[in-house]
Design an enzyme around this catalytic site. Sequence first.
Site, PDB file in Angstrom:
ATOM      1  N   LYS A  22       0.852  -1.208   0.000  1.00 26.61           N
ATOM      2  CA  LYS A  22       0.000   0.000   0.000  1.00 26.61           C
ATOM      3  C   LYS A  22       0.877   1.244   0.000  1.00 26.61           C
ATOM      4  O   LYS A  22       0.659   2.172  -0.790  1.00 26.61           O
ATOM      5  CB  LYS A  22      -0.886   0.003   1.223  1.00 26.61           C
ATOM      6  N   ASN A  23       1.900   1.262   0.879  1.00 30.70           N
ATOM      7  CA  ASN A  23       2.680   2.493   1.068  1.00 30.70           C
ATOM      8  C   ASN A  23       3.690   2.740  -0.031  1.00 30.70           C
ATOM      9  O   ASN A  23       4.338   3.774  -0.066  1.00 30.70           O
ATOM     10  CB  ASN A  23       3.363   2.474   2.446  1.00 30.70           C
ATOM     11  N   ARG A  91      -4.585  10.835   4.670  1.00 35.00           N
ATOM     12  CA  ARG A  91      -3.425  11.728   4.786  1.00 35.00           C
ATOM     13  C   ARG A  91      -2.477  11.554   3.619  1.00 35.00           C
ATOM     14  O   ARG A  91      -1.859  12.505   3.152  1.00 35.00           O
ATOM     15  CB  ARG A  91      -2.698  11.437   6.089  1.00 35.00           C
ATOM     16  N   CYS A 115      -4.465  12.781  13.179  1.00 40.18           N
ATOM     17  CA  CYS A 115      -5.242  11.545  13.157  1.00 40.18           C
ATOM     18  C   CYS A 115      -4.949  10.788  14.450  1.00 40.18           C
ATOM     19  O   CYS A 115      -4.190  11.243  15.296  1.00 40.18           O
ATOM     20  CB  CYS A 115      -4.909  10.704  11.926  1.00 40.18           C
ATOM     21  N   ARG A 120       0.019  14.995  12.524  1.00 39.46           N
ATOM     22  CA  ARG A 120       0.600  14.595  11.229  1.00 39.46           C
ATOM     23  C   ARG A 120       0.994  15.850  10.442  1.00 39.46           C
ATOM     24  O   ARG A 120       0.392  16.179   9.436  1.00 39.46           O
ATOM     25  CB  ARG A 120      -0.397  13.749  10.438  1.00 39.46           C
ATOM     26  N   PRO A 121       2.000  16.611  10.911  1.00 39.10           N
ATOM     27  CA  PRO A 121       2.359  17.848  10.206  1.00 39.10           C
ATOM     28  C   PRO A 121       2.973  17.564   8.832  1.00 39.10           C
ATOM     29  O   PRO A 121       3.382  16.427   8.560  1.00 39.10           O
ATOM     30  CB  PRO A 121       3.401  18.466  11.136  1.00 39.10           C
ATOM     31  N   ASP A 123       5.255  20.090   7.683  1.00 39.83           N
ATOM     32  CA  ASP A 123       6.232  21.191   7.633  1.00 39.83           C
ATOM     33  C   ASP A 123       7.495  20.818   6.860  1.00 39.83           C
ATOM     34  O   ASP A 123       8.075  21.651   6.147  1.00 39.83           O
ATOM     35  CB  ASP A 123       6.587  21.653   9.054  1.00 39.83           C
ATOM     36  N   LEU A 124       7.912  19.564   6.964  1.00 39.31           N
ATOM     37  CA  LEU A 124       9.150  19.154   6.266  1.00 39.31           C
ATOM     38  C   LEU A 124       8.913  19.097   4.755  1.00 39.31           C
ATOM     39  O   LEU A 124       9.775  19.503   3.956  1.00 39.31           O
ATOM     40  CB  LEU A 124       9.633  17.802   6.791  1.00 39.31           C
ATOM     41  N   ASP A 306       4.864   0.870  12.152  1.00 42.79           N
ATOM     42  CA  ASP A 306       3.640   0.226  11.641  1.00 42.79           C
ATOM     43  C   ASP A 306       3.490  -1.205  12.133  1.00 42.79           C
ATOM     44  O   ASP A 306       2.466  -1.833  11.881  1.00 42.79           O
ATOM     45  CB  ASP A 306       3.634   0.240  10.109  1.00 42.79           C
ATOM     46  N   ARG A 398      -8.635  -0.436   4.991  1.00 42.52           N
ATOM     47  CA  ARG A 398      -7.827   0.606   4.348  1.00 42.52           C
ATOM     48  C   ARG A 398      -6.471   0.050   3.939  1.00 42.52           C
ATOM     49  O   ARG A 398      -5.875   0.486   2.957  1.00 42.52           O
ATOM     50  CB  ARG A 398      -7.577   1.770   5.324  1.00 42.52           C
TER      51      ARG A 398
HETATM   52  C1  EPZ Z   1       4.397   6.962   6.205  1.00 45.19           C
HETATM   53  O1  EPZ Z   1       3.634   8.039   6.697  1.00 45.19           O
HETATM   54  C2  EPZ Z   1       3.467   5.760   6.177  1.00 45.19           C
HETATM   55  N1  EPZ Z   1       2.322   6.042   5.314  1.00 45.19           N
HETATM   56  C3  EPZ Z   1       2.964   5.458   7.598  1.00 45.19           C
HETATM   57  O2  EPZ Z   1       2.192   4.257   7.531  1.00 45.19           O
HETATM   58  C4  EPZ Z   1       4.179   5.194   8.491  1.00 45.19           C
HETATM   59  O3  EPZ Z   1       3.728   4.984   9.817  1.00 45.19           O
HETATM   60  C5  EPZ Z   1       5.126   6.406   8.440  1.00 45.19           C
HETATM   61  O4  EPZ Z   1       5.502   6.679   7.069  1.00 45.19           O
HETATM   62  C6  EPZ Z   1       6.400   6.159   9.240  1.00 45.19           C
HETATM   63  O5  EPZ Z   1       7.055   5.030   8.745  1.00 45.19           O
HETATM   64  C7  EPZ Z   1       2.484   5.968   3.964  1.00 45.19           C
HETATM   65  O6  EPZ Z   1       3.556   5.709   3.462  1.00 45.19           O
HETATM   66  C8  EPZ Z   1       1.254   6.218   3.132  1.00 45.19           C
HETATM   67  P1  EPZ Z   1       6.439  10.368   8.163  1.00 45.19           P
HETATM   68  P2  EPZ Z   1       4.236   9.541   6.637  1.00 45.19           P
HETATM   69  O7  EPZ Z   1       6.355  11.639   7.411  1.00 45.19           O
HETATM   70  O8  EPZ Z   1       5.183   9.664   5.500  1.00 45.19           O
HETATM   71  C9  EPZ Z   1       6.876  13.596  11.595  1.00 45.19           C
HETATM   72  C10 EPZ Z   1       0.320   2.894   7.832  1.00 45.19           C
HETATM   73  O9  EPZ Z   1      -0.100   2.375   8.875  1.00 45.19           O
HETATM   74  N2  EPZ Z   1       6.766  14.576  10.510  1.00 45.19           N
HETATM   75  O10 EPZ Z   1       7.560   9.426   7.867  1.00 45.19           O
HETATM   76  O11 EPZ Z   1       3.115  10.477   6.740  1.00 45.19           O
HETATM   77  C11 EPZ Z   1       5.607  12.784  11.791  1.00 45.19           C
HETATM   78  O12 EPZ Z   1       4.692  13.476  12.629  1.00 45.19           O
HETATM   79  C12 EPZ Z   1       0.784   4.341   7.833  1.00 45.19           C
HETATM   80  O13 EPZ Z   1       0.437   2.305   6.727  1.00 45.19           O
HETATM   81  C13 EPZ Z   1       6.994  15.915  10.775  1.00 45.19           C
HETATM   82  O14 EPZ Z   1       7.271  16.288  11.905  1.00 45.19           O
HETATM   83  O15 EPZ Z   1       5.072   9.583   7.993  1.00 45.19           O
HETATM   84  C14 EPZ Z   1       6.125  11.523  12.429  1.00 45.19           C
HETATM   85  O16 EPZ Z   1       6.327  11.727  13.809  1.00 45.19           O
HETATM   86  C15 EPZ Z   1       0.505   5.032   9.169  1.00 45.19           C
HETATM   87  N3  EPZ Z   1       6.886  16.825   9.768  1.00 45.19           N
HETATM   88  C16 EPZ Z   1       7.481  11.316  11.747  1.00 45.19           C
HETATM   89  O17 EPZ Z   1       7.848  12.607  11.247  1.00 45.19           O
HETATM   90  C17 EPZ Z   1       6.593  16.438   8.468  1.00 45.19           C
HETATM   91  O18 EPZ Z   1       6.529  17.308   7.580  1.00 45.19           O
HETATM   92  C18 EPZ Z   1       7.453  10.319  10.597  1.00 45.19           C
HETATM   93  O19 EPZ Z   1       6.404  10.704   9.738  1.00 45.19           O
HETATM   94  C19 EPZ Z   1       6.380  15.062   8.217  1.00 45.19           C
HETATM   95  C20 EPZ Z   1       6.479  14.156   9.249  1.00 45.19           C
END
Ligand code: EPZ
Length: 419
Positions: A22-23, A91, A115, A120-121, A123-124, A306, A398
């Site tokens: 999925k991801n 998201r 969520c 789920r910011p 900003d990056l 995950d 999902r």
């Molecule tokens: C991906 O989400 C996955 N989703 C998530 O899987 C997974 O839990 C996550 O990566 C971490 O491995 C998909 O790929 C569709 P991140 P993503 O940006 O990219 C913080 C599932 O169950 N952050 O890697 O949205 C954030 O809050 C889902 O399949 C910022 O601070 O996650 C988190 O603490 C759930 N600023 C950390 O970084 C930003 O701009 C990692 O988030 C972005 C993220």
Amino acid sequence: MDKILVHGGRRLAGTVRISGSKNSALPILAAALLTKETCVISRVPDLSDIHYMLTILSELGCEVERASGVVTIKAENVDTEAPYDIVRKMRASVCILGPLLGREKEATVSLPGGCIIGDRPIDLHLRGFEALGAAVRVQAGNVKVLAPELRGSIINLRGKFGSTVLGTDNVMMAAVLADGTTVIDGAAEEPEVVDLANFLIAMGAKIEGAGTRRIIIEGVKELHGAEHEVIPDRIEAGTFLVAAAICGDGVTLIRVEPKHLLAVTEPLAQAGFDIESGREKITIRPGATRRALKLDAHPYPGFPTDMQAQMCALLATTDGISVVTDNVFPQRFMHVAELKRMGANIELQGPTAIIHGVEKLGGAPVMASDLRASAALVLAGLHADGITEVNRVYHIDRGYESIDEKLNALGAEIERVKV
Ligand code: EPZ
């Protein structure tokens, strides 16, 4: 809205075929926006999140066809504003920002809300777009990015929780058509990022270093259509490994990539299970003893967040004291309250769950919350006394393709009930 009834006490054995990731599929489908030519993506799992993404792409003007696991997309003329009512449901829709910015030099998406697993910011993501020369405007709950031109840049994408998976995807997709070279430092190293990079390279992009912390992208003028098969879903695979650890007598996963699962198979081996990996397959059998674990979820190649909820379900009935910390989503413990309703003995201390193993859990009506917590409750129900009723099963659908049917084929007794 369906619910599922899990009849505890059945043992699992046999072989299960793992679906496409999925991801990986979600950003790859979005990447088809980067060309006017036809893209053909295979091994796309049949999930509601995929359906949402295909709906968004259609609403943006893409021609989308799906025949079983193969999706054909042609984005000849596209709008740049995604429909709020669908984006708010998922998201991951945020990953259309990068390709739209790369191709049309502008994009508008509703800001993803928080969520259940935590804030789920993005900003990056926005930091990356601004580094490429885009202006970012947040208004009325939408984020709009626009750039007269995109210029390659050096970008650091690490945040306080480490790397960002979709942030790395988004910036990579915006940079492939920028003028000049972009360096992404602090990039996510997940296999799904590598899979997206391989698809972009097949479309004519010039990318090096995907899978490491430093990705180098040399911008090109345009991209062409391509064909691609999505990698296996390592989190679905990990979920079945934990199900087999909880109540299995020898289960083999096929169409899986063992090297993507080392951070899951190693702790399971430490916990006392016998793991045998081969070409595209992994077999797990009960071992002589069971041991409690200390687990820390980190970005890849660390133990995956995950898989954190599913491991809590296993450790809830593992003798001894286990300690599980989620360093990626420190609030991702919605499953704990539900496991405690089944008799688990778990105390939460900030981002850490202290799990005192108990003999057995008892079946109970439980509430699914996020995708992985819901799967964990199904797994806990497999081994619990009596029946576990998991409500709001749409969370599971999902991210898991027919998880009840696949578990029943291994010997579980799970009923899906329409309510
Ligand atoms: C991906 O989400 C996955 N989703 C998530 O899987 C997974 O839990 C996550 O990566 C971490 O491995 C998909 O790929 C569709 P991140 P993503 O940006 O990219 C913080 C599932 O169950 N952050 O890697 O949205 C954030 O809050 C889902 O399949 C910022 O601070 O996650 C988190 O603490 C759930 N600023 C950390 O970084 C930003 O701009 C990692 O988030 C972005 C993220």
